[in-house]
Design a protein around this motif. Structure first.
Motif, mmCIF file in Angstrom:
data_model
loop_
_atom_site.group_PDB
_atom_site.id
_atom_site.type_symbol
_atom_site.label_atom_id
_atom_site.label_comp_id
_atom_site.label_asym_id
_atom_site.label_seq_id
_atom_site.Cartn_x
_atom_site.Cartn_y
_atom_site.Cartn_z
ATOM 1 N N HIS A 1 45.178 61.661 -46.430
ATOM 2 C CA HIS A 1 44.637 61.005 -47.618
ATOM 3 C C HIS A 1 45.703 60.117 -48.236
ATOM 4 C CE1 HIS A 1 40.703 62.151 -49.147
ATOM 5 N NE2 HIS A 1 40.835 63.275 -48.467
ATOM 6 N N SER A 2 45.274 59.161 -49.038
ATOM 7 C CA SER A 2 46.250 58.330 -49.755
ATOM 8 C C SER A 2 46.773 59.057 -50.988
ATOM 9 C CB SER A 2 45.620 57.001 -50.158
ATOM 10 O OG SER A 2 44.518 57.224 -51.007
ATOM 11 N N SER A 3 46.091 60.115 -51.398
ATOM 12 C CA SER A 3 46.560 60.871 -52.560
ATOM 13 C C SER A 3 47.555 61.946 -52.114
ATOM 14 C CB SER A 3 45.385 61.520 -53.291
ATOM 15 O OG SER A 3 44.736 62.435 -52.450
ATOM 16 N N TYR A 4 48.376 62.359 -53.040
ATOM 17 C CA TYR A 4 49.355 63.407 -52.795
ATOM 18 C C TYR A 4 49.651 64.086 -54.121
ATOM 19 C CZ TYR A 4 52.536 59.856 -54.586
ATOM 20 O OH TYR A 4 53.137 58.899 -55.360
ATOM 21 N N ALA A 5 50.298 65.223 -54.043
ATOM 22 C CA ALA A 5 50.719 65.944 -55.260
ATOM 23 C C ALA A 5 52.235 66.056 -55.203
ATOM 24 C CB ALA A 5 50.088 67.325 -55.300
ATOM 25 N N ILE A 6 52.846 65.920 -56.374
ATOM 26 C CA ILE A 6 54.281 66.020 -56.455
ATOM 27 C C ILE A 6 54.646 66.865 -57.663
ATOM 28 C CG2 ILE A 6 54.614 63.881 -57.759
ATOM 29 C CD1 ILE A 6 57.053 63.371 -55.866
ATOM 30 N N LYS A 7 55.601 67.768 -57.452
ATOM 31 C CA LYS A 7 55.984 68.685 -58.515
ATOM 32 C C LYS A 7 57.503 68.805 -58.521
ATOM 33 C CE LYS A 7 54.736 72.922 -57.797
ATOM 34 N NZ LYS A 7 54.071 74.224 -57.713
ATOM 35 N N ARG A 8 58.093 68.778 -59.711
ATOM 36 C CA ARG A 8 59.547 68.889 -59.841
ATOM 37 C C ARG A 8 59.896 70.206 -60.522
ATOM 38 N NH1 ARG A 8 63.936 66.541 -63.768
ATOM 39 N NH2 ARG A 8 62.359 67.012 -65.290
ATOM 40 N N LEU A 9 60.881 70.889 -59.963
ATOM 41 C CA LEU A 9 61.407 72.114 -60.530
ATOM 42 C C LEU A 9 62.904 71.919 -60.699
ATOM 43 C CD1 LEU A 9 59.634 74.365 -57.917
ATOM 44 C CD2 LEU A 9 58.830 73.964 -60.236
ATOM 45 N N CYS A 10 63.460 72.254 -61.827
ATOM 46 C CA CYS A 10 64.906 72.092 -62.059
ATOM 47 C C CYS A 10 65.575 73.428 -62.290
ATOM 48 C CB CYS A 10 65.166 71.209 -63.279
ATOM 49 S SG CYS A 10 64.785 69.498 -62.999
ATOM 50 N N LYS A 11 66.814 73.516 -61.832
ATOM 51 C CA LYS A 11 67.664 74.650 -62.149
ATOM 52 C C LYS A 11 68.645 74.183 -63.199
ATOM 53 C CE LYS A 11 67.770 77.481 -58.028
ATOM 54 N NZ LYS A 11 68.638 78.034 -57.004
ATOM 55 N N PRO A 12 69.039 75.057 -64.106
ATOM 56 C CA PRO A 12 69.996 74.635 -65.141
ATOM 57 C C PRO A 12 71.369 74.306 -64.572
ATOM 58 C CG PRO A 12 69.382 76.958 -65.377
ATOM 59 C CD PRO A 12 68.608 76.410 -64.235
ATOM 60 N N ILE B 1 59.616 60.166 -56.311
ATOM 61 C CA ILE B 1 60.774 61.039 -56.075
ATOM 62 C C ILE B 1 62.009 60.473 -56.771
ATOM 63 C CG2 ILE B 1 62.404 61.792 -54.280
ATOM 64 C CD1 ILE B 1 59.873 62.194 -52.496
ATOM 65 N N LEU B 2 62.212 59.174 -56.650
ATOM 66 C CA LEU B 2 63.354 58.543 -57.329
ATOM 67 C C LEU B 2 63.247 58.718 -58.835
ATOM 68 C CD1 LEU B 2 63.787 55.240 -55.316
ATOM 69 C CD2 LEU B 2 65.319 57.208 -55.355
ATOM 70 N N ASP B 3 62.048 58.546 -59.368
ATOM 71 C CA ASP B 3 61.842 58.700 -60.810
ATOM 72 C C ASP B 3 62.127 60.141 -61.248
ATOM 73 O OD1 ASP B 3 60.951 57.939 -63.467
ATOM 74 O OD2 ASP B 3 59.119 59.067 -63.010
ATOM 75 N N LEU B 4 61.580 61.107 -60.528
ATOM 76 C CA LEU B 4 61.777 62.510 -60.898
ATOM 77 C C LEU B 4 63.241 62.945 -60.744
ATOM 78 C CD1 LEU B 4 58.607 64.137 -59.316
ATOM 79 C CD2 LEU B 4 59.077 63.768 -61.741
ATOM 80 N N SER B 5 63.892 62.493 -59.697
ATOM 81 C CA SER B 5 65.284 62.902 -59.484
ATOM 82 C C SER B 5 66.227 62.224 -60.471
ATOM 83 C CB SER B 5 65.715 62.629 -58.048
ATOM 84 O OG SER B 5 65.693 61.245 -57.769
ATOM 85 N N SER B 6 65.868 61.060 -60.961
ATOM 86 C CA SER B 6 66.741 60.356 -61.909
ATOM 87 C C SER B 6 66.753 61.025 -63.280
ATOM 88 C CB SER B 6 66.313 58.896 -62.053
ATOM 89 O OG SER B 6 65.077 58.810 -62.743
ATOM 90 N N ARG B 7 65.834 61.922 -63.529
ATOM 91 C CA ARG B 7 65.765 62.615 -64.816
ATOM 92 C C ARG B 7 66.785 63.747 -64.931
ATOM 93 N NH1 ARG B 7 59.219 62.921 -65.548
ATOM 94 N NH2 ARG B 7 58.862 60.716 -65.167
ATOM 95 N N HIS B 8 67.488 64.036 -63.837
ATOM 96 C CA HIS B 8 68.511 65.076 -63.855
ATOM 97 C C HIS B 8 69.862 64.417 -63.613
ATOM 98 C CE1 HIS B 8 70.643 68.792 -62.895
ATOM 99 N NE2 HIS B 8 69.636 69.410 -63.486
ATOM 100 N N SER B 9 70.894 64.972 -64.204
ATOM 101 C CA SER B 9 72.223 64.355 -64.120
ATOM 102 C C SER B 9 72.746 64.238 -62.687
ATOM 103 C CB SER B 9 73.220 65.134 -64.979
ATOM 104 O OG SER B 9 73.317 66.465 -64.508
ATOM 105 N N SER B 10 72.309 65.107 -61.797
ATOM 106 C CA SER B 10 72.790 65.045 -60.415
ATOM 107 C C SER B 10 72.058 63.999 -59.584
ATOM 108 C CB SER B 10 72.687 66.417 -59.746
ATOM 109 O OG SER B 10 71.353 66.849 -59.735
#
Length: 137
Positions: free
Chosen positions: A126-137, A64-73
């Motif tokens: 389970h130890s597995s999970y799925a994570i998906k990131r969606l961005c708004k402009p 989550i930290l990695d995915l959120s750091s890819r956006h300026s906010s």
């Protein structure tokens, strides 16, 4: 921040400080995920216990930290929806907003999976999970 070089010695203090800050941030995200997971289970399911593999939420927090750091906010502009998938059906358990004063720009869906070995009284994940990131402009 690069390591500080003084003559022939190298100080790794700045690197360690950055790692510690990231680790603390990951711990905060992990604790929040754990809290909303248990509240969501309590609210929507009839389980008495939840069994979660040791590092699952830690890995998810780092993702989550990695995915959120890819956006300026950054993390403050991120909204996280936590889902539980059981036998092909998905149920939203909770929503996490890091900063309610900001309009979210990054949306992350984190899906945890119920282990088929679970019974009605114990939710085993389970130890597995799925994570998906969606961005708004």
């Amino acid at each position: 921040m690069p390591p500080v070089i003084n003559g022939s010695t190298i100080s790794l203090a700045p690197i360690i400080e950055e790692e510690d800050a990231e680790s603390r941030e990951a711990d905060l995200v992990m604790k929040k995920l754990k809290s909303v997971l248990y509240r969501g289970v309590e609210r929507y399911l009839t389980c008495e216990n939840v069994i979660l593999p040791r590092n699952t939420l830690r890995r998810a927090a780092l993702d989550i930290l990695d995915l959120s750091s890819r956006h300026s906010s950054g993390l403050r502009g991120t909204l996280i929806d936590l889902y539980l998938e059981d036998n092909g059906r998905s149920k939203r358990l909770a929503q996490v907003v890091a900063d309610p004063r900001r309009t979210p720009k990054t949306f992350i869906e984190l899906t945890l999976y119920r282990d088929p070995a679970s019974d009605d009284r114990t939710l085993q994940l389970h130890s597995s999970y799925a994570i998906k990131r969606l961005c708004k402009p």
